[in-house]
Each structure stands twice: as C-alpha cells, then as structure tokens.
Design a protein around this motif. Sequence first.
Motif, PDB file in Angstrom:
ATOM      1  N   ASP A 123       0.838  -1.210   0.000  1.00  0.00           N
ATOM      2  CA  ASP A 123       0.000   0.000   0.000  1.00  0.00           C
ATOM      3  C   ASP A 123       0.870   1.256   0.000  1.00  0.00           C
ATOM      4  N   LYS A 126       2.367   1.940  -3.426  1.00  0.00           N
ATOM      5  CA  LYS A 126       1.440   2.444  -4.446  1.00  0.00           C
ATOM      6  C   LYS A 126       1.534   3.953  -4.574  1.00  0.00           C
ATOM      7  N   THR A 127       1.810   4.625  -3.450  1.00  0.00           N
ATOM      8  CA  THR A 127       1.838   6.091  -3.466  1.00  0.00           C
ATOM      9  C   THR A 127       3.234   6.668  -3.312  1.00  0.00           C
ATOM     10  N   LYS A 129       7.310   5.607  -3.994  1.00  0.00           N
ATOM     11  CA  LYS A 129       8.290   4.648  -4.493  1.00  0.00           C
ATOM     12  C   LYS A 129       9.730   5.110  -4.252  1.00  0.00           C
ATOM     13  N   ASP A 155       5.362  -6.030 -10.659  1.00  0.00           N
ATOM     14  CA  ASP A 155       4.797  -4.750 -11.085  1.00  0.00           C
ATOM     15  C   ASP A 155       5.922  -3.784 -11.475  1.00  0.00           C
ATOM     16  N   GLN A 157       5.870  -0.815 -12.147  1.00  0.00           N
ATOM     17  CA  GLN A 157       5.680   0.518 -11.554  1.00  0.00           C
ATOM     18  C   GLN A 157       6.287   0.636 -10.161  1.00  0.00           C
ATOM     19  N   THR A 158       6.663  -0.498  -9.546  1.00  0.00           N
ATOM     20  CA  THR A 158       7.218  -0.447  -8.190  1.00  0.00           C
ATOM     21  C   THR A 158       8.728  -0.631  -8.165  1.00  0.00           C
TER      22      THR A 158
END
Length: 165
Positions: A123, A126-127, A129, A155, A157-158
């Motif tokens: 969590d 997600k906001t 990194k 993922d 994006q992470t």
Amino acid sequence: MVLQYQNELLALAAIFLLILIYLGIKQKNKAETDTKAAKKEEALKAEQSGQSTATPQKKIQEKKIQHSVPRHAKITKEDFKIFAGERILLAEDNLINQKVILGVLGDSGIEVVVANDGQEALDILKTDKNFLIILMDAHMPRVDGFEATRAIRHDPQTIISPSLH
C-alpha cells in the motif's frame, strides 16, 4: 492488572531472554578465544624448541582456515551516516525488531518508513516509491514477505531505485 500490561511484560521478558543469550554467546566466544590463544602459544613454544606438534599438511590447512574470512573493521552506527538523507522501507511485524532497527539507524539521518506487514508495504509503495532499499521480513500476517516481494518484482511501476539496476 497484570493482564493490562501483558504485551509489555512479554516484550520485557523477550528482551531479558535476548540479553541472557547474548551474554552466554559472548562468554562462549571468550572461552573459545582463550582456548585458541593457549593452543597457539603451546604450538609456538613447541616450534621454538624444535618439537613441532603439527604436520606440514596440518599447518597448511590451519593457514587456509585462518585466511578464509577476509579481515574487516567492525561496523558501527557511524558507518550508516553515509546514507544520510536516504529512505528505507521496513516491512516488519515484530515491534521489538522494529525498535531495534530504528535504534540502530536512529541517528544516521536515514528515514525509515515502517510497514507492519507485506500488505501495508505494498500500500505504501502504491503512493511512494522513493526508497533506496526495502527490508522485508519473510513471515508476516496478511501478506508475507515472499508474496509481497513477488508482487513488487512483478509490477514494473514499483521499481525502487532505477539507478541500482
């Protein structure tokens, strides 16, 4: 009244137990060091008197064992200061372990963001990194460290710190 402070008493008992274990290990290491020193001194005396107790092959093996671990300086809290300004995500469900890590890194200038389990770590990611590294416990409630790590790697994006890849 004792039940009201049950968690604190358990934590105190765990800390006490860790201290006892540490002292036992320290005493055992001291005894081993003293024994090794005595053996070296005995071998040195025998060698000086021309009565070497070790065969040439045994001497070679002893030398290999002595040099198999590279020498290094002890790591201190000061060594962590080179990472001042960096951020670490700590995924750890055990409060005592959290406090130990925060205590070690406390004065280093490293910002430690704590997640109490793998789901909380996901969590947070997600906001946010912007972490140099993630310290991930393996066994946690809800989402364990293995599952959280797989999700992070899966993922794109992470990706944590592109400069490290």
